[in-house]
Enzyme design. Structure first.
Site, PDB file in Angstrom:
ATOM      1  N   HIS A   4       0.864  -1.182   0.000  1.00 53.43           N
ATOM      2  CA  HIS A   4       0.000   0.000   0.000  1.00 53.43           C
ATOM      3  C   HIS A   4       0.901   1.233   0.000  1.00 53.43           C
ATOM      4  CE1 HIS A   4      -3.242   2.728   0.679  1.00 53.43           C
ATOM      5  NE2 HIS A   4      -2.673   3.192   1.773  1.00 53.43           N
TER       6      HIS A   4
ATOM      7  N   ASP B  90       1.189   5.038  -0.283  1.00 50.92           N
ATOM      8  CA  ASP B  90       0.540   6.346  -0.246  1.00 50.92           C
ATOM      9  C   ASP B  90       1.213   7.316  -1.208  1.00 50.92           C
ATOM     10  OD1 ASP B  90      -1.528   6.196   1.804  1.00 50.92           O
ATOM     11  OD2 ASP B  90       0.117   5.756   3.177  1.00 50.92           O
TER      12      ASP B  90
ATOM     13  N   ASP C 279      -7.536   1.746   2.202  1.00 47.72           N
ATOM     14  CA  ASP C 279      -7.163   2.655   3.297  1.00 47.72           C
ATOM     15  C   ASP C 279      -8.103   3.837   3.514  1.00 47.72           C
ATOM     16  OD1 ASP C 279      -5.535   3.501   5.395  1.00 47.72           O
ATOM     17  OD2 ASP C 279      -4.251   4.703   4.105  1.00 47.72           O
TER      18      ASP C 279
ATOM     19  N   HIS D  90      -5.772   9.955  -0.695  1.00 44.13           N
ATOM     20  CA  HIS D  90      -6.501   9.992   0.581  1.00 44.13           C
ATOM     21  C   HIS D  90      -5.701  10.558   1.742  1.00 44.13           C
ATOM     22  CE1 HIS D  90      -4.698   5.917   0.312  1.00 44.13           C
ATOM     23  NE2 HIS D  90      -4.537   6.021   1.606  1.00 44.13           N
TER      24      HIS D  90
END
Lengths: 885, 885
Positions: free
Chosen positions: A35, A37, A159, A409
């Site tokens: 994951h 970001d 997420d 996000h």
């Protein structure tokens, strides 16, 4: 949505390479994933290179290097990749032989893209227009690079902190077969686990005919982490599989036993004999060998027991392989029609603060979107000349990329560190610069001439707008004329003097063409609002308040969770009033001072049906050592009961009810924060007679805590970190605002009869989203300059919104036309409407057109999605809003 | 040393693959490496697997996986590997194709082994016998696996905390061409940098004819770390090279500039136009891609400037490639003949604590070495039968490996965490068990019969010894007979009663055959020692003291460095006396009680020339919140001036002078800790007439702070961590000793005339190192049992020590015979001596023999080492000790 695009498609042979499963066993799908970001504690480029590892250890370039290496070592292995912003950076640094290797892995299904947008967008604070853009950009890259085999079949929002219905609708229209996420309300999860409803069918639009906006949705078992004890990344401490009997601590039996127990427990809360395990987490797989070496062993040793009557079968898998098995199960699935807001991870931990966090960045992102749409349109209309004109190489790419990463996000959500927020803003600013070249090229030949200087105004909406243009000047009298030399109505007001005025103690009324506003002479506050056309009038009081998290408050016996970038948690449900009276002054506008750090200007405009409240908040004082969350609250005579309404990503409207969730029996633990919802473009309250709609100029959070009341959070300045990873209090200062950030914004209020309210707020909100762009030119203009230009032959009908007009490649253009009314919200405008594309543009000849899916990565007629059967009687039916209450 | 070994050698073609250098440029040799502790904060197996990453992130299996992968990606890349304990574990888990790949990398010089012992041994607390064993085990594995291409040419002790001369001598005799290390006294380094003497020639023996023990020695520029700002491991935070101009923060120019500046500065303190940079550190390269990707770029961009007149040439290299360039430079080098103890990294940070840390482990390691030598000998003498006898499969391998890892510089040094110390002890215990099978097999047929039970005694020395055997019994009268049935002299003493005795107030004298000891009747302390044979007598007082680091002491204005596992730093130079008097009791031995936690038994034995002081210390009290370091101090009438003498790894003796270093002008900052040296097997003080030698039973630290005085540190219990990484105070407790560890040990004192003192202390120390092994058998013996056996036809001459007798492979045996006297220390025994191998063994027929180097990985006659020229006039000449003072 319809799309115009002529693009070339490569034909690849994709090998569907899901591993075989075993029908009589529990099949455990291990999904290796990372994951990544697109900015959070570090900037997106720092994450890519692995710079500033002192802040967080994370380097995406190495993750992709390492995963490709490891996939090559064992053809059974699988990996999914999500964030195209990173993949794109990596790809263009690779040799052609490495690129060929990766193509092969993709074609064989060993490397699978999921989600595939430029980023994994926030769902609460993003506007659908920008989300579609960022998804399109990522998916287009995958499409052009890998063809059909690179098209993600699964949306993957593991997420984001709550899930918007509009996102699900968009994913469906983009052709995704399913959607997986990790976070939902802890009570909701508990109920769904009991009911085996963690896998469901989300009916994500009340306007689109099912199954157009139906999306199969799966809730992952461990957020997006591996099960406890099975994290084998370099960043984890779980014991590796030690299978050399000659060394100490041989642990194969223990590991297998623990794994089987976890798998069997997990199977209890899902419906089929297939379960999924996410084997990865934040920025994992930088050294993929650690993961794969142990996963290889895990699979070998667990499956080795099948010869000894074990009924557990574990395999490398991907979300799409897992989804395929769920689909083959041919079951019925619980139906859901509402959304997943607000998100709480425990009783006092509501993630509703980020709806408002970083209000300045949220506004900058929103006007950047407007600017980007203009930039795109100018690029189309200006043609090739404008891209390499005398003013350098203009491009929309820089802005597109800046906007795309800003949808992440931890970007527009305001949940990043300060230096990262600065980087997003800097990237947007750079995007503006690159777009300016188009504006200069275009507008030097299409301008409005003024004495002394000319202002050109570009309207990116596909219909005329009335728009007040406010310019700072230092004279006292000006003549303003339009393109035809006709005088333009204008006022000169003196800004410097306002602080000297005292409040007026006479009844104060502001009246213009459509609206009348009254102010209470005793308090100086708004007291009523009337729509002169519809003959309706409501009592309306507005004031400003702040909420506070105080670490020493007794309330903390319940929980010590403070408010922070993500979390909203005031100690008390009664907000502190900033002032019960406002010093009020009326010039041609009404100016109100509530305190040295809260003021407001109230305006009416000719030709406008909306009342403008331009608020200014800051620097929020902290000399009392208290962080503050500033709201404005509108109190009205409207009988709202416990209902109010908010938009989903700027598109459809959703009904909200106080202390209530449509799909489970809520136990409310935070009376304010637990009733806050994201407001992307508008919220309204209504009764049978009146509807007051507030259109916002950025994403904000808000709620309706009392009957007749609507509150909106404007600004937050906090002194604690809320322990969700940022490790920094949300306490914005800057060189310009060393004492604390000052934020200014606008709320537009519209008072209407409910059945026709949308006819007003739909175009009003679009006008805020897509604003006219002003360009200034010094001195006289070349006499040959065209002073007026429209790219359209005529305005679009009111129901149709020009969502996208953007150069796709040299010879083709991407056009998105949107029916912007929900099916139930307007007698006139909710009807189907026809547009003749051939007669649309003034300067473009349409030679052909092809319709694509929403994200423009698949022909519409080739889009075949899985069909899913909802359970009967599940999911409270999503009746049109007008029939509720 | 001479060796008997018949082993098979494979013939490989090694490609000497050093990259070309440029004669007119500054050549920067980048050496990618990892430093993998064979146990420290985690156990050796935890480090191998990457278990317990919560303690420290480190997994060697992944390092080797990753490095091999990355070497294959670019043939220019190089890597060195050091610790065979880890490499061996990894190798046996690899597929044969991977093994073939690695062989290829080794043959091409892309993967080079340096040092290559089982571990990187500690230099202060290890006995040379165990160091040779562990080096041999590692090098043998490399030899058998990779042949000549796997033979390390460079010794590499980058981390040990000070460097022993005997280690340098051993490395020379093992055929190493050079030696590199990282740590030396900060003052010594400063001087050597100024004088460009960081590369030097170490003449490491005063007995061996140069250049037999000459070793080229290089001091690395940054310990073993990369230069500041250039650490690209996953564990580092330095900025990666960001060379994509499209992304933010392009930094190639900055990186190149910083690198050139560092290289040019480094070149100022070395002699040639070649410099070395260690690109790696503790457990680095687990994800080698991070390192290599950036190193590739660094080399490309730095060398790219050569076309622009840059004179810096950077290349992948190895220590042997670097050494080859230094050798080609054909310069003269500073000579050094002393050692590198003690090591201080700043004024108050002397690493002299670990000389004594964990005294129980140090003793267990030492007797385990004795046991291993016995085990080896029994394996040889017992033949194949004993390895698969009726008592299971005995083996010496387990003990060999346990002893080999115990030599690591965080093992016997006592600088590991408690759980790791426990693991070393556990491994040794497991080694004992595996050896016991040999003992049972062998000794059931060779025993001494007793009534009730039999005791077998195996003497691993190659000459007879007299050795008191102390057995716990519960009767009062016993008859003990030897193999021939003749009575053996024995005493029965009552241990339980001793605490009831009070001190004797009459003059107390202990006299036996050779020695007389007197005790002061007032204090109960030792007062004199006499050698009855040589008619010499000295005053001798002995007492116990403790030193303390007190965090609240005023001394801490100088530095807040506390004592810890590594560091010794008492606040005061005056130790606290435990008691000025001892309760003393004489039975047939003298028993002294100094406090409830310090006592001692003083013994003389028939036929022994040594006085035994058996001390017992602990639990050291800490109820005053003070950690304590307990010493015993012998104060004598010997006129020592400021000199005393300690051994180097149990072999040669070195002269020490208070507040003095032979090679630089010392500025003393720690009057006690800065005068402590490692004592491995013995220390002595002397004047023209008398020499008092103390033989220790384990490694300890000690010094001579006052004239006539010799102090030895016995035990340490500390309440602070000394901030060198262990993160745990050295505060040993256990299930058996919950109140703190109790340690017992022996000091053997020998009083002699200086010219003949070695004739006594050499055999005495060997008897302590290699002890008789006792085995007990219950009940009567089979009447056919042989009661006495010797593996030798006759005792070896006194000058020759049987260092190693060990099964090499099925048909051959490794034999090491050592001349154990330094050239100057004995008129009789320092002479050359001849041994007839054919007549050595009683049961083995010698069919042939071949001589090898000390580590048995190269034929002696093929051992060709670089020749180096010392500078004239440098290095204080190492005169024989007798001629000094």
């Amino acid at each position: 949505f319809c799309l115009l695009c002529v693009c070339s498609w490569s034909v690849f042979v994709c090998v569907q390479s899901c591993h075989a499963t075993k029908p009589n066993m529990l099949n455990v799908h291990l999904v290796p994933h990372t994951h990544d970001d697109v900015g959070w504690l570090k900037t997106v480029d720092q994450y890519f290179y692995g710079d500033r590892n002192d802040i967080q250890h994370a380097g995406v370039q190495y993750i992709l290097d390492s995963v490709v290496d490891q996939l090559l070592k064992n053809p059974d292995r699988r990996f999914i990749y999500v964030e195209t912003a990173f993949f794109y950076r990596w790809w263009k640094q690779q040799s052609s032989s490495m690129q060929q290797t990766v193509r092969q892995l993709v074609n064989e299904g060993r490397l699978e893209f999921v989600n595939g947008g430029w980023c994994m967008s926030d769902e609460a604070t993003t506007h659908y227009s920008a989300v579609i853009d960022q998804m399109t950009m990522g998916l287009r890259f995958l499409n052009e690079t890998f063809g059909a085999c690179g098209r993600p079949r699964v949306a993957w929002h593991i997420d984001p902190f709550g899930h918007a219905r509009e996102h699900a609708s968009m994913f469906a229209q983009m052709g995704y077969d399913g959607f997986f996420f990790g976070r939902l309300d802890y009570q909701d999860r508990a109920r769904r686990m009991m009911a085996k409803e963690q896998e469901l069918l989300w009916r994500a639009s009340d306007s689109l005919t099912p199954p157009v906006a139906d999306l199969f949705t799966g809730i992952l078992p461990n957020g997006y982490n591996p099960p406890e004890g099975f994290c084998w990344d370099q960043s984890c401490d779980d014991p590796p599989i030690r299978d050399d009997p000659d060394l100490e601590d041989y642990n194969v039996d223990d590991v297998v036993k623990r794994f089987m127990a976890i798998a069997e427990n997990q199977a209890l809360v899902y419906k089929t004999n297939h379960i999924i395990m996410t084997m990865g987490s934040d920025f994992q797989y930088e050294n993929a060998n650690l993961w794969y070496k142990n996963l290889d062993k895990l699979i070998r040793y667990v499956n080795g027991l099948q010869s000894n009557s074990s009924k557990v079968n574990v395999l490398y898998s991907t979300p799409s392989c897992y989804l395929q098995e769920l689909h083959r199960a041919n079951l019925t699935w619980a139906l859901k029609t509402d959304d997943f807001f607000p998100y709480a991870d425990s009783a006092h931990d509501f993630w509703t603060g980020y709806f408002t966090s970083r209000p300045a960045l949220k506004r900058y992102e929103r006007i950047s979107n407007s600017n980007l749409q203009t930039c795109n349109q100018l690029e189309v209309l200006g043609g090739p000349v404008s891209r390499k004109g005398p003013f350098g190489g203009g491009d929309s790419q820089t802005m597109k990329k800046a906007m795309a990463v800003a949808q992440h996000h931890d970007a527009v959500s305001g949940t990043e560190k300060q230096h990262v927020a600065n980087d997003y803003a800097r990237k947007l600013a750079s995007g503006w610069q690159h777009c300016q070249v188009f504006q200069i090229s275009m507008i030097l030949s299409v301008s409005v001439a003024l004495i002394q200087f000319s202002v050109s105004v570009y309207n990116p909406l596909a219909r005329p707008v009335t728009w007040p243009v406010r310019l700072p000047v230092n004279g006292t009298a000006y003549t303003v004329s339009d393109a035809n030399g006709k005088p333009v109505d204008c006022q000169v007001s003196t800004v410097q003097e306002v602080l000297l005025y005292s409040s007026l103690k006479t009844l104060c009324v502001l009246v213009f063409q459509f609206l009348k506003v009254t102010f209470d002479p005793d308090t100086g506050l708004l007291s009523s609002l009337s729509n002169l056309e519809t003959q309706q009038s409501i009592k309306l009081t507005q004031n400003f308040y702040w909420l506070v998290y105080n670490a020493s408050d007794g309330n903390n016996s319940l929980s010590i969770q403070p408010s922070g970038a993500y979390i909203f948690r005031p100690n008390s449900s009664t907000p502190f009033i900033i002032s019960s009276t406002a010093q009020t002054e009326m010039v041609q506008e009404v100016r109100q001072w509530f305190s040295p750090w809260v003021s407001q200007v109230v305006r009416l405009y000719a030709d406008s049906r909306a009342l403008e409240l331009e608020w200014t908040v800051g620097p929020v004082p902290i000399d009392d050592s208290l962080g503050k969350e500033v709201i404005t609250r509108l109190d009205t005579s409207i009988q709202t009961g416990e209902y109010f309404y908010t938009d989903s990503n700027g598109r459809e409207m959703l009904q909200r009810k106080k202390d209530f969730r449509p799909t489970w029996q809520l136990k409310q633990s935070e009376p304010i924060a637990g009733n806050y919802y994201p407001i992307n473009s508008r919220a309204f309250i209504k009764d049978d007679v009146d509807q007051l709609t507030v259109v916002t100029d950025r994403s904000q959070g808000g709620g309706s805590i009392h009957n007749g009341s609507l509150e909106i959070m404007l600004h937050r300045r906090l002194l604690y970190d809320d322990v969700r990873g940022v490790a920094e209090p949300l306490n914005e200062t800057s060189d310009i605002f060393p004492e604390g950030l000052v934020v200014r914004g606008r709320l537009l209020l519209s008072l209407d009869r409910p059945p026709s309210a949308a006819d007003a707020h739909r175009p009003l909100a679009q006008e805020v989203v897509l604003q006219p762009l002003l360009t200034f030119t010094d001195g006289d203009l070349n006499p040959n300059t065209r002073l007026e230009f429209s790219g359209l032959q005529a305005a679009l009908p009111p129901a149709v919104h020009l969502l996208t007009l953007s150069q796709w490649d040299k010879d083709s253009v991407l056009l998105r036309l949107e029916h912007q009314f929900q099916s139930w919200e307007s007698k006139v405008n909710s009807q189907p409407v026809t547009v003749n594309l051939q007669k649309l543009f003034s300067t473009l000849d349409v030679l052909g057109m092809s319709e694509l899916n929403l994200s423009a990565n698949q022909w519409k007629d080739e889009m075949k999605r899985f069909d899913w059967t909802p359970q009967k009687g599940t999911g409270r039916p999503n009746l049109p809003l007008t029939s509720l209450q």
